[in-house]
Design a protein around this motif. Structure first.
Motif, PDB file in Angstrom:
ATOM      1  N   THR A 162       0.873  -1.027   0.155  1.00 25.87           N
ATOM      2  CA  THR A 162      -0.116  -0.066   0.064  1.00 25.87           C
ATOM      3  C   THR A 162       0.732   1.233   0.076  1.00 25.87           C
ATOM      4  O   THR A 162       1.687   1.436   0.680  1.00 25.87           O
ATOM      5  N   LEU A 163       0.673   2.236  -0.860  1.00 27.36           N
ATOM      6  CA  LEU A 163       1.365   3.491  -1.063  1.00 27.36           C
ATOM      7  C   LEU A 163       0.435   4.759  -0.555  1.00 27.36           C
ATOM      8  O   LEU A 163      -0.670   4.647  -0.746  1.00 27.36           O
ATOM      9  N   TYR A 164       1.103   5.449   0.437  1.00 26.27           N
ATOM     10  CA  TYR A 164       0.483   6.510   0.980  1.00 26.27           C
ATOM     11  C   TYR A 164       1.164   7.647   0.566  1.00 26.27           C
ATOM     12  O   TYR A 164       2.304   7.778   0.514  1.00 26.27           O
ATOM     13  N   VAL A 165       0.395   8.808   0.415  1.00 24.95           N
ATOM     14  CA  VAL A 165       1.048   9.961   0.417  1.00 24.95           C
ATOM     15  C   VAL A 165       0.273  11.138   1.193  1.00 24.95           C
ATOM     16  O   VAL A 165      -0.974  11.135   1.122  1.00 24.95           O
ATOM     17  N   ASP A 166       1.064  11.550   2.074  1.00 22.32           N
ATOM     18  CA  ASP A 166       0.531  12.420   3.189  1.00 22.32           C
ATOM     19  C   ASP A 166      -0.511  11.523   3.892  1.00 22.32           C
ATOM     20  O   ASP A 166      -1.567  12.333   4.449  1.00 22.32           O
ATOM     21  N   GLY A 167      -0.345  10.531   4.044  1.00 24.91           N
ATOM     22  CA  GLY A 167      -1.455   9.571   4.776  1.00 24.91           C
ATOM     23  C   GLY A 167      -2.580   9.149   3.972  1.00 24.91           C
ATOM     24  O   GLY A 167      -3.437   8.324   4.785  1.00 24.91           O
TER      25      GLY A 167
END
Length: 102
Positions: free
Chosen positions: A88-93
């Motif tokens: 799973t990739l997160y950007v700023d949560g």
């Protein structure tokens, strides 16, 4: 630097944008969190290689294994969480999906 997983490798790039009044603080790290392997990139640029997967932040675009996951805000946090076979990739949560056709 402590590598928490034998198959983990971390590379960090510290490139300063020419337009910045103050240097941006870029960092990349790999750690274990609740049994998951987690690669984190903070700032405006960086590369993290973990378990054969490469996450790169370059020119405000995040890539995983060369595939674009879109543009990101300046000075953001990119987090790639690997739990078994799930990634799973997160950007700023917030979860970030791969762009269609990229």
């Amino acid at each position: 630097m402590k590598i928490v997983h034998p198959a983990a490798l971390i590379l960090a790039l510290a490139l300063l944008p020419s337009h910045a009044a103050e240097p941006a603080a870029n960092s990349a790290s790999i750690r274990q969190e609740h049994g998951d392997n987690v690669a984190v990139i903070r700032g405006e640029t960086g590369i993290a290689v973990m378990n054969g997967e490469t996450v790169e932040l370059k020119d405000r675009i995040v890539y995983v294994n060369g595939r674009s996951f879109g543009t990101v805000p300046r000075d953001c946090e990119i987090k790639n969480v690997v739990s078994g076979e799930k990634r799973t990739l997160y950007v700023d949560g917030k979860i970030r999906e791969r762009l269609a056709g990229k």
